[in-house]
Design a protein around this motif. Structure first.
Motif, PDB file in Angstrom:
ATOM      1  N   MET A 127       3.789 -17.695  25.993  1.00  0.00           N
ATOM      2  CA  MET A 127       4.774 -17.312  25.196  1.00  0.00           C
ATOM      3  C   MET A 127       4.973 -17.999  23.419  1.00  0.00           C
ATOM      4  SD  MET A 127       6.455 -14.457  24.724  1.00  0.00           S
ATOM      5  CE  MET A 127       7.819 -13.278  25.064  1.00  0.00           C
ATOM      6  N   ARG A 128       4.865 -19.144  23.905  1.00  0.00           N
ATOM      7  CA  ARG A 128       5.176 -20.313  22.475  1.00  0.00           C
ATOM      8  C   ARG A 128       3.711 -20.282  21.404  1.00  0.00           C
ATOM      9  NH1 ARG A 128       7.115 -25.943  24.667  1.00  0.00           N
ATOM     10  NH2 ARG A 128       8.769 -25.380  26.221  1.00  0.00           N
ATOM     11  N   LYS A 129       2.647 -19.492  21.982  1.00  0.00           N
ATOM     12  CA  LYS A 129       1.624 -19.732  21.303  1.00  0.00           C
ATOM     13  C   LYS A 129       1.461 -18.569  20.552  1.00  0.00           C
ATOM     14  CE  LYS A 129      -1.514 -22.166  24.123  1.00  0.00           C
ATOM     15  NZ  LYS A 129      -3.154 -22.195  25.362  1.00  0.00           N
ATOM     16  N   ALA A 130       2.287 -17.769  21.658  1.00  0.00           N
ATOM     17  CA  ALA A 130       2.663 -16.326  20.945  1.00  0.00           C
ATOM     18  C   ALA A 130       2.862 -15.846  19.799  1.00  0.00           C
ATOM     19  CB  ALA A 130       2.965 -15.120  21.400  1.00  0.00           C
ATOM     20  N   VAL A 131       4.905 -17.129  19.308  1.00  0.00           N
ATOM     21  CA  VAL A 131       5.504 -16.645  19.098  1.00  0.00           C
ATOM     22  C   VAL A 131       5.122 -17.576  17.751  1.00  0.00           C
ATOM     23  CG1 VAL A 131       7.393 -18.540  18.120  1.00  0.00           C
ATOM     24  CG2 VAL A 131       7.366 -17.107  19.808  1.00  0.00           C
ATOM     25  N   LEU A 132       4.140 -18.800  17.863  1.00  0.00           N
ATOM     26  CA  LEU A 132       3.683 -19.205  17.139  1.00  0.00           C
ATOM     27  C   LEU A 132       2.457 -18.932  16.100  1.00  0.00           C
ATOM     28  CD1 LEU A 132       3.210 -22.629  16.669  1.00  0.00           C
ATOM     29  CD2 LEU A 132       1.317 -22.692  17.295  1.00  0.00           C
ATOM     30  N   ILE A 133       1.733 -18.031  16.328  1.00  0.00           N
ATOM     31  CA  ILE A 133       0.682 -16.957  16.019  1.00  0.00           C
ATOM     32  C   ILE A 133       1.640 -15.657  14.953  1.00  0.00           C
ATOM     33  CG2 ILE A 133      -1.160 -15.268  16.055  1.00  0.00           C
ATOM     34  CD1 ILE A 133      -1.967 -16.708  18.965  1.00  0.00           C
ATOM     35  N   PHE A 134       2.380 -15.158  15.273  1.00  0.00           N
ATOM     36  CA  PHE A 134       3.331 -14.808  14.864  1.00  0.00           C
ATOM     37  C   PHE A 134       3.497 -15.299  13.502  1.00  0.00           C
ATOM     38  CE2 PHE A 134       2.614 -11.247  18.440  1.00  0.00           C
ATOM     39  CZ  PHE A 134       1.867 -10.842  18.190  1.00  0.00           C
ATOM     40  N   SER A 135       3.946 -16.188  13.965  1.00  0.00           N
ATOM     41  CA  SER A 135       4.736 -17.056  12.629  1.00  0.00           C
ATOM     42  C   SER A 135       4.036 -17.402  11.845  1.00  0.00           C
ATOM     43  CB  SER A 135       5.624 -18.541  13.713  1.00  0.00           C
ATOM     44  OG  SER A 135       6.545 -18.149  14.444  1.00  0.00           O
ATOM     45  N   ILE A 136       2.562 -17.895  12.481  1.00  0.00           N
ATOM     46  CA  ILE A 136       1.721 -18.098  11.367  1.00  0.00           C
ATOM     47  C   ILE A 136       2.197 -16.939  10.150  1.00  0.00           C
ATOM     48  CG2 ILE A 136      -0.170 -18.574  11.048  1.00  0.00           C
ATOM     49  CD1 ILE A 136      -0.107 -20.291  12.918  1.00  0.00           C
ATOM     50  N   ILE A 137       1.494 -15.713  11.243  1.00  0.00           N
ATOM     51  CA  ILE A 137       1.003 -14.506  10.196  1.00  0.00           C
ATOM     52  C   ILE A 137       2.104 -14.137   8.867  1.00  0.00           C
ATOM     53  CG2 ILE A 137       1.157 -11.993  10.347  1.00  0.00           C
ATOM     54  CD1 ILE A 137      -0.804 -12.533  13.439  1.00  0.00           C
ATOM     55  N   ILE A 138       3.805 -14.471   9.772  1.00  0.00           N
ATOM     56  CA  ILE A 138       4.349 -14.172   8.689  1.00  0.00           C
ATOM     57  C   ILE A 138       5.450 -15.409   7.846  1.00  0.00           C
ATOM     58  CG2 ILE A 138       7.277 -14.394   8.486  1.00  0.00           C
ATOM     59  CD1 ILE A 138       6.863 -13.051  11.424  1.00  0.00           C
ATOM     60  N   VAL A 139       3.973 -16.207   7.859  1.00  0.00           N
ATOM     61  CA  VAL A 139       3.903 -16.918   7.200  1.00  0.00           C
ATOM     62  C   VAL A 139       3.153 -17.083   5.756  1.00  0.00           C
ATOM     63  CG1 VAL A 139       4.071 -18.871   6.276  1.00  0.00           C
ATOM     64  CG2 VAL A 139       5.593 -18.883   8.008  1.00  0.00           C
ATOM     65  N   LEU A 140       1.788 -16.706   6.033  1.00  0.00           N
ATOM     66  CA  LEU A 140       0.943 -16.377   5.253  1.00  0.00           C
ATOM     67  C   LEU A 140       0.370 -15.007   4.577  1.00  0.00           C
ATOM     68  CD1 LEU A 140      -2.196 -18.070   7.538  1.00  0.00           C
ATOM     69  CD2 LEU A 140      -0.372 -19.127   5.388  1.00  0.00           C
ATOM     70  N   LYS A 141       1.194 -13.610   5.159  1.00  0.00           N
ATOM     71  CA  LYS A 141       1.432 -12.681   4.995  1.00  0.00           C
ATOM     72  C   LYS A 141       1.999 -12.398   3.286  1.00  0.00           C
ATOM     73  CE  LYS A 141       2.160  -8.398   5.184  1.00  0.00           C
ATOM     74  NZ  LYS A 141       1.008  -7.996   3.501  1.00  0.00           N
ATOM     75  N   GLN A 142       0.923 -12.784   2.335  1.00  0.00           N
ATOM     76  CA  GLN A 142       1.265 -12.365   1.201  1.00  0.00           C
ATOM     77  C   GLN A 142       1.990 -11.681   0.229  1.00  0.00           C
ATOM     78  OE1 GLN A 142      -2.841 -11.344  -0.574  1.00  0.00           O
ATOM     79  NE2 GLN A 142      -3.131 -12.947  -1.329  1.00  0.00           N
ATOM     80  N   PHE A 143       2.798 -12.171  -0.126  1.00  0.00           N
ATOM     81  CA  PHE A 143       4.158 -11.139  -0.807  1.00  0.00           C
ATOM     82  C   PHE A 143       3.814 -10.484  -1.839  1.00  0.00           C
ATOM     83  CE2 PHE A 143       5.727 -13.900  -3.783  1.00  0.00           C
ATOM     84  CZ  PHE A 143       5.444 -14.545  -3.846  1.00  0.00           C
ATOM     85  N   SER A 144       4.848  -9.014  -1.475  1.00  0.00           N
ATOM     86  CA  SER A 144       4.599  -8.147  -3.056  1.00  0.00           C
ATOM     87  C   SER A 144       6.000  -8.246  -3.439  1.00  0.00           C
ATOM     88  CB  SER A 144       5.166  -6.288  -2.260  1.00  0.00           C
ATOM     89  OG  SER A 144       6.514  -6.346  -1.873  1.00  0.00           O
ATOM     90  N   GLN A 145       5.829  -8.291  -4.838  1.00  0.00           N
ATOM     91  CA  GLN A 145       7.016  -8.875  -6.354  1.00  0.00           C
ATOM     92  C   GLN A 145       7.994  -7.609  -5.683  1.00  0.00           C
ATOM     93  OE1 GLN A 145       7.517 -11.189  -7.665  1.00  0.00           O
ATOM     94  NE2 GLN A 145       5.845 -12.538  -7.470  1.00  0.00           N
ATOM     95  N   PRO A 146       8.882  -8.245  -5.829  1.00  0.00           N
ATOM     96  CA  PRO A 146      10.376  -6.839  -5.695  1.00  0.00           C
ATOM     97  C   PRO A 146      10.178  -6.244  -6.846  1.00  0.00           C
ATOM     98  CG  PRO A 146      10.879  -9.151  -4.929  1.00  0.00           C
ATOM     99  CD  PRO A 146       9.909  -9.509  -5.292  1.00  0.00           C
ATOM    100  N   ALA A 147      11.372  -5.611  -7.305  1.00  0.00           N
ATOM    101  CA  ALA A 147      11.305  -4.954  -7.980  1.00  0.00           C
ATOM    102  C   ALA A 147      11.727  -5.827  -9.771  1.00  0.00           C
ATOM    103  CB  ALA A 147      12.100  -3.583  -8.071  1.00  0.00           C
TER     104      ALA A 147
END
Lengths: 144, 533
Positions: free
Chosen positions: A1-21
């Motif tokens: 489970m820890r590994k899954a949390v780590l992987i998904f956290s990395i995905i969230i952190v690395l996700k390129q963000f879109s510029q807000p309005a």
């Protein structure tokens, strides 16, 4: 489970963000004059001045423009583009968990989008969102 | 309580019927088409193309309209004649009844009259529901049928089992009335069956008999929608699943990764489509759509306000909170209904779409009413609560009505094809004076306004209209009698005394301009002129 949390956290952190309005107090201020002019012109001379003033005034227009800005920062599509699909759901879970267990803190949470209204860079808001999403993910994992 | 319900009903009636024929300012072409097809049925028992009593669809412009609304409007045209009011009347009438049905549903879900009355009241004043009840939208009649079906399903589960029959009948009627309901009904049935699985299992024989009868009655529509090109055409026309961009993106991503197995897996085109679908789905919960601007199409929203009032934000949030906190009995049904409603409309390119997702109503009102009731209960200072409610409610409604009756017709008359009726009235008065009449197609489908407002005898129209059908299965009426629809013959203008109904500036130089038709924003829409050669 820890590994899954780590992987998904990395995905969230690395996700390129879109510029807000591009939306802040300045854009709200700029919208006032043209809107009042347009709305009062449509009312025209046949409408009672009192009604026109009551329905198409600065306070109302500021409220509506602030609402537009505020909602653009909590738009689900902006959140998905910023946090990824996993991040979006863990962000929702974070809010759900917070509301059920510490409802008062939700009141603080709803104020966060106002950060972007000031001259602070919108990246601050995005980092906060990503943080919340990761906390949500962790809370979910802990519960399971 | 009965008096309050009656007052709510009267309020709903007034909000839906007041100036029904005048605002929205004119009939848009789908409304005119519904009206004329009903008129044609009334006079000839055939649709405008001469098909006798269609069951699954009316070809109309080639958009193959579901039959429900057209059959419903026939008696109203018989009584009131072919006009804006009679064409819109079923929508307004059944829209008003939907308010009552909302009360009945709320009464079943929350056995508390205050919540039920609040839900009915919120739907009665809902900008979303008023907007769609005041025009001839099939979706609104479909909404009445599906909510009534849900009500009878609740009665089946909580009272007598035979209520399954009217429930099934109304679900069928919904599917025969609005295309969007064909995707919604199976999904809401799944939600209902999960919520009431015990009752369904204990009446399984009855359920199976009803399902078999319903399947038999649904079969013609199912066959049309799935096994004919015309039936599938409409879906193919609106869905983003026909777009090739996700495939291009997938190839481009995989190309960057040298088409490795891992890349093929994570950049699979199906995942791109799924992601797009998810984004389209979320669009329906966009707060700007719900509370700020509404649908981008001005026919579906007044643009300056969202589909829900601002004050409903608090009510919806608290409603969801209390539904879960109190573990309300039917929370799965309400939240399920809310969440599955956009699943069908999300396949379309245009999202969010207020009309296609209309069946999401009255979930927001049910949730808001529940939230309102609980806020009311925790508020100790009752007087302050009443004052706050008053100041949240009255200015909101007043502002909405002001925008709807004062700004909306002026600002968006163009969107409702305003000007056609005025042009037809002019032509009608001098029809016999001309050899040929040329009408521009610049605003789309002019023939339907001429056949409706003249009005032209459907028998004659069916026999002598010159109609072509393009490769997309759309019908194009080229001419009828003296009326010619299309571009002006540029090189040689026809001989004789002719009338031209064209866009401003398009009229032949030698022609004598007789009149100009303006829309409500005082912009010229048509120039009408005559020319003798």
């Amino acid at each position: 489970m820890r590994k899954a949390v780590l992987i998904f956290s990395i995905i969230i952190v690395l996700k390129q963000f879109s510029q807000p309005a591009n939306c802040n107090f300045e854009t709200v201020r700029q919208a006032i004059a043209p809107r009042i002019f347009a709305e009062q012109t449509t009312d025209g001379k046949t409408q009672s001045v009192v009604i026109t003033r009551f329905l198409h005034n600065k306070a109302g227009i500021i409220g509506s423009e602030v609402g537009k800005c505020y909602f653009s920062y909590i738009d689900p599509i902006f959140l998905v583009n910023t946090l990824s699909i996993f991040g979006f759901f863990s962000f929702l879970y974070f809010i759900y968990d917070l509301t059920l267990n510490r409802a008062q803190l939700t009141a603080v949470l709803v104020l966060f989008p106002f950060i972007a209204f000031y001259s602070f860079p919108s990246i601050i808001l995005i980092i906060i969102y990503k943080l919340f999403a990761i906390i949500g993910l962790t809370l979910f994992a802990l519960k399971k | 309580m009965k008096r309050i319900l009656l007052l709510i009903f009267v309020l709903a009636l007034i909000l839906r019927f007041y100036k029904l024929g005048e605002n929205p300012p004119s009939l848009y072409w789908d409304e005119a088409s519904l009206g004329y097809n009903a008129y044609s049925l009334l006079k000839t028992a055939k649709d405008e193309h001469g098909v006798r009593l269609p069951i699954t669809n009316f070809a109309a412009f080639g958009d193959y309209k579901p039959p429900g609304y057209i059959y419903t409007v026939v008696p109203f045209i018989q009584i009131l004649g072919l006009n804006e009011f009679s064409v819109r009347l079923p929508s307004a009438f059944f829209g008003t009844l939907t308010v009552l049905v909302t009360f009945l549903i709320a009464n079943k879900i929350f056995p508390n009259k205050k919540i039920s009355l609040t839900a009915a009241f919120l739907l009665a004043i809902s900008p979303w529901h008023i907007q769609h009840s005041r025009a001839a939208f099939e979706a609104n009649l479909g909404l009445f049928f599906s909510t009534t079906a849900i009500y009878f399903f609740l009665k089946f589960a909580t009272e007598k089992a035979y209520n399954m029959f009217p429930s099934a009948a109304f679900f069928l009627a919904a599917m025969y009335t609005f295309t969007g309901q064909r995707l919604f009904v199976p999904l809401i049935l799944i939600v209902l069956i999960i919520q009431f699985h015990k009752q369904v299992l204990s009446n399984i024989k009855l359920v199976i008999i009803t399902a078999v009868i319903s399947a038999f009655l649904f079969w013609p529509l199912f066959k049309f929608a799935n096994f004919t090109i015309e039936g599938k055409q409409r879906f193919n026309e609106v869905t983003f699943f026909r777009d090739l961009k996700p495939i291009d993106d997938s190839i481009s991503y995989r190309e960057d990764d040298n088409f490795s197995i891992f890349s093929n897996l994570i950049h699979n085109r199906r995942l791109f489509y799924l992601y797009n679908y998810f984004i389209h789905y979320l669009d329906f919960f966009n707060p700007s759509f719900l509370f700020i601007n509404g649908d981008q199409n001005p026919r579906l929203s007044i643009q300056e306000l969202g589909h829900l009032y601002y004050f409903e934000i608090i009510l919806i949030i608290s409603g969801i909170y209390y539904l879960f906190r109190n573990k309300a009995n039917y929370r799965f049904l309400i939240i399920g209904w809310l969440l599955i409603s956009p699943l069908g409309p999300a396949v379309a390119r245009e999202t969010p779409h207020a009309l296609r997702v209309l069946h999401i109503l009255p979930t927001f009102q049910l949730i808001s009413a529940y939230g309102f009731y609980h806020i009311y209960n925790i508020f100790r200072a009752r007087k302050l609560f009443y004052i706050l409610s008053f100041f949240a409610l009255i200015p909101s409604i007043f502002y909405y009505l002001h925008l709807y009756y004062y700004h909306y017709p002026k600002d968006y008359s163009y969107e409702w094809q305003y000007g056609y009726k005025q042009a037809v009235e002019f032509v009608k008065n001098s029809y016999s004076d001309y050899d040929q009449i040329f009408v521009t197609k610049a605003y789309g489908r002019p023939y339907i306004y001429f056949v409706m407002y003249m009005p032209i005898d459907p028998r004659l129209f069916q026999q002598s209209a010159q109609i072509t059908r393009d490769n997309q299965f759309f019908y194009d009426v080229k001419s009828y009698d003296k009326l010619n629809f299309g571009d002006l013959p540029q090189e040689t203008l026809p001989k004789g005394k002719n009338l031209y109904v064209v866009t401003p500036g398009e009229i032949p130089k030698e022609a004598h301009v007789l009149t100009t038709v303006y829309n409500l924003a005082s912009q010229p829409v048509f120039e009408i002129g005559e020319l003798q050669r």
